[in-house]
Scaffold this motif. Structure first.
Motif, short mmCIF file in Angstrom:
data_model
loop_
_atom_site.label_atom_id
_atom_site.label_comp_id
_atom_site.label_asym_id
_atom_site.label_seq_id
_atom_site.Cartn_x
_atom_site.Cartn_y
_atom_site.Cartn_z
N LEU A 141 1.15 -24.28 -121.63
CA LEU A 141 1.73 -23.97 -122.93
C LEU A 141 1.33 -24.95 -124.03
CD1 LEU A 141 5.36 -22.98 -121.80
CD2 LEU A 141 3.50 -21.43 -122.50
N LEU A 142 1.13 -26.24 -123.66
CA LEU A 142 0.99 -27.27 -124.68
C LEU A 142 -0.36 -27.97 -124.69
CD1 LEU A 142 4.53 -28.92 -124.41
CD2 LEU A 142 3.77 -27.11 -125.96
N THR A 143 -1.25 -27.61 -123.79
CA THR A 143 -2.59 -28.21 -123.79
C THR A 143 -3.64 -27.10 -123.63
OG1 THR A 143 -2.91 -28.53 -121.39
CG2 THR A 143 -1.58 -30.17 -122.54
N ALA A 144 -4.89 -27.52 -123.67
CA ALA A 144 -5.99 -26.57 -123.51
C ALA A 144 -6.41 -26.39 -122.06
CB ALA A 144 -7.19 -27.04 -124.34
N ALA A 145 -5.61 -26.91 -121.12
CA ALA A 145 -5.95 -26.80 -119.70
C ALA A 145 -5.98 -25.34 -119.28
CB ALA A 145 -4.92 -27.56 -118.87
N ARG A 146 -7.04 -24.96 -118.59
CA ARG A 146 -7.19 -23.58 -118.13
C ARG A 146 -7.90 -23.55 -116.79
NH1 ARG A 146 -4.04 -23.26 -121.47
NH2 ARG A 146 -3.88 -21.86 -123.27
N LEU A 147 -7.56 -22.55 -115.98
CA LEU A 147 -8.23 -22.32 -114.70
C LEU A 147 -8.67 -20.87 -114.63
CD1 LEU A 147 -5.87 -24.11 -112.11
CD2 LEU A 147 -8.02 -24.97 -113.05
N THR A 148 -9.80 -20.64 -113.99
CA THR A 148 -10.20 -19.27 -113.69
C THR A 148 -9.33 -18.76 -112.54
OG1 THR A 148 -11.84 -19.92 -112.03
CG2 THR A 148 -12.57 -19.83 -114.34
N PRO A 149 -9.23 -17.46 -112.34
CA PRO A 149 -8.44 -16.95 -111.21
C PRO A 149 -8.89 -17.53 -109.87
CG PRO A 149 -8.95 -15.17 -112.73
CD PRO A 149 -9.71 -16.36 -113.22
N ALA A 150 -10.20 -17.68 -109.68
CA ALA A 150 -10.69 -18.25 -108.42
C ALA A 150 -10.26 -19.70 -108.27
CB ALA A 150 -12.22 -18.15 -108.36
N GLN A 151 -10.33 -20.48 -109.34
CA GLN A 151 -9.90 -21.88 -109.28
C GLN A 151 -8.40 -21.98 -109.01
OE1 GLN A 151 -11.36 -23.09 -113.16
NE2 GLN A 151 -12.96 -24.35 -112.24
N ALA A 152 -7.63 -21.10 -109.63
CA ALA A 152 -6.19 -21.10 -109.40
C ALA A 152 -5.87 -20.80 -107.94
CB ALA A 152 -5.50 -20.10 -110.32
N LEU A 153 -6.58 -19.85 -107.36
CA LEU A 153 -6.35 -19.50 -105.96
C LEU A 153 -6.72 -20.65 -105.04
CD1 LEU A 153 -5.57 -17.38 -103.86
CD2 LEU A 153 -7.94 -16.57 -103.92
N TRP A 154 -7.87 -21.26 -105.27
CA TRP A 154 -8.26 -22.39 -104.44
C TRP A 154 -7.34 -23.58 -104.63
CZ3 TRP A 154 -10.94 -22.30 -100.28
CH2 TRP A 154 -11.94 -21.36 -100.09
N SER A 155 -6.79 -23.73 -105.82
CA SER A 155 -5.86 -24.84 -106.07
C SER A 155 -4.59 -24.68 -105.24
CB SER A 155 -5.50 -24.91 -107.56
OG SER A 155 -6.64 -25.19 -108.34
N ARG A 223 -7.37 -37.18 -105.60
CA ARG A 223 -7.48 -36.93 -107.04
C ARG A 223 -8.85 -36.40 -107.42
NH1 ARG A 223 -10.98 -38.39 -111.30
NH2 ARG A 223 -9.84 -38.11 -113.26
N ASP A 224 -9.90 -37.04 -106.93
CA ASP A 224 -11.23 -36.63 -107.31
C ASP A 224 -11.58 -35.25 -106.75
OD1 ASP A 224 -11.45 -39.11 -108.52
OD2 ASP A 224 -13.53 -39.37 -107.90
N LEU A 225 -11.12 -34.96 -105.53
CA LEU A 225 -11.40 -33.64 -104.95
C LEU A 225 -10.65 -32.54 -105.71
CD1 LEU A 225 -11.29 -34.60 -101.17
CD2 LEU A 225 -13.31 -33.95 -102.50
N VAL A 226 -9.42 -32.83 -106.12
CA VAL A 226 -8.65 -31.84 -106.89
C VAL A 226 -9.29 -31.63 -108.26
CG1 VAL A 226 -6.42 -31.40 -108.00
CG2 VAL A 226 -6.49 -32.30 -105.67
N VAL A 227 -9.70 -32.71 -108.91
CA VAL A 227 -10.34 -32.59 -110.23
C VAL A 227 -11.66 -31.83 -110.10
CG1 VAL A 227 -11.45 -33.91 -112.08
CG2 VAL A 227 -9.19 -34.58 -111.24
N GLN A 228 -12.40 -32.08 -109.03
CA GLN A 228 -13.64 -31.34 -108.82
C GLN A 228 -13.37 -29.84 -108.68
OE1 GLN A 228 -16.56 -32.87 -105.97
NE2 GLN A 228 -16.78 -30.82 -105.12
N MET A 229 -12.32 -29.50 -107.96
CA MET A 229 -11.99 -28.10 -107.76
C MET A 229 -11.56 -27.43 -109.07
SD MET A 229 -11.68 -25.49 -105.82
CE MET A 229 -11.91 -26.25 -104.21
N THR A 230 -10.85 -28.15 -109.92
CA THR A 230 -10.27 -27.54 -111.11
C THR A 230 -11.15 -27.63 -112.35
OG1 THR A 230 -9.05 -29.60 -111.53
CG2 THR A 230 -7.89 -27.85 -110.34
N THR A 231 -12.05 -28.63 -112.40
CA THR A 231 -12.87 -28.81 -113.61
C THR A 231 -14.37 -28.72 -113.34
OG1 THR A 231 -13.07 -31.22 -113.43
CG2 THR A 231 -11.10 -30.35 -114.53
#
Length: 267
Positions: A141-155, A223-231
């Motif tokens: 709601l308050l930032t520009a953070a976004r995930l694709t559907p595939a990234q959201a599922l893997w997250s 942290r780095d593995l999660v950031v790699q998956m999401t960004t």
């Protein structure tokens, strides 16, 4: 038909053992209800990471308005939420349960520790997902953070993988220490790991010595593995081996702590 221990007594007086997953579900539900009955524990677990995002990320336009930086910040604080939930649920929670008279009784039942431990894990994972909800909402709601559907599922799948090492560390603390000692130890472990692992400040802002040191920590690896998956930002090369090594170590410590507790209280 009445329930007794880990079996159900039928009308004919014969005891019918319950299936493993039925028992695990009952233990998990018991743990969830016990947690909900302490509102401050629920509020603290759900709000702190989201408040950190709200106060320290949202006011910074160079971070909040950058999709990659904002997504990385949400991922970092989401990792902290999972780590905090696991350490407190399994560290402080297990040690508190060990002080109750009900715990020795449960350990005498014929079903063994499997259903009870599985129920505890299911309950802990549920709270990990619930702890992510406020963080994700603030980021969405308050930032520009976004995930694709595939990234959201893997997250969603990655939450389980991120939780495992800290779940095991929590069990090692919970079965080794008393409740009075476990809470300060959890706090003493949680916050240094979070700061040094880049969960509050990105590793790019670290001095060189701290960046090198943090690459040997499980929190930095997760942290780095999660950031790699999401960004899509590449994690450092040894992130996965470091995480697997710490997971194996924590698993060993958890097993040794459980056996020591069992021998100390039940021999």
């Amino acid at each position: 038909m009445t329930a007794t221990g880990d079996a159900v007594v039928q009308d004919d007086g014969a005891a019918r053992p319950q299936p493993f997953w039925r028992l695990a579900w009952l233990h998990g539900r018991l743990g969830f209800v016990e947690t909900v009955r302490i509102p401050i524990a629920v509020i603290g677990n759900l709000l702190f990471p989201a408040l950190a995002l709200l106060f320290f990320v949202v006011p910074l336009p160079q971070v909040a308005s950058d999709p990659v930086a904002a997504t990385a910040a949400v991922a970092q604080l989401g990792t902290f939420a999972v780590m905090s939930t696991c350490l407190f649920s399994f560290g402080a929670g297990v040690s508190e349960d060990r002080q109750r008279p009900f715990d020795p009784y449960l350990r005498t039942l014929p079903a063994g520790p499997g259903p009870r431990l599985t129920g505890r894990v299911l309950n802990g994972l549920l709270w990990c997902y619930l702890a992510l909800v406020p963080v994700v909402l603030v980021g969405w709601l308050l930032t520009a953070a976004r995930l694709t559907p595939a990234q959201a599922l893997w997250s969603l799948v990655l939450v389980v993988a991120a939780a495992v090492p800290f779940l095991l560390l929590g069990l090692a603390i919970g079965y080794r220490l008393t409740s009075k000692a476990a809470i300060p130890v959890v706090q003493a472990v949680l916050f240094p790991l979070a700061f040094a692992g880049g969960l509050f400040m990105p590793p790019e802002a670290f001095p060189r010595w701290l960046d090198v040191l943090s690459q040997g920590l499980p929190s930095r690896a997760v942290r780095d593995l999660v950031v790699q998956m999401t960004t899509g930002t590449e994690a450092y090369a040894l992130a996965l081996p470091v995480l697997l090594g710490w997971t194996a170590l924590f698993a060993t410590l958890a097993v040794l702590a459980y056996r020591a507790d069992e021998g100390r209280r039940f021999r």
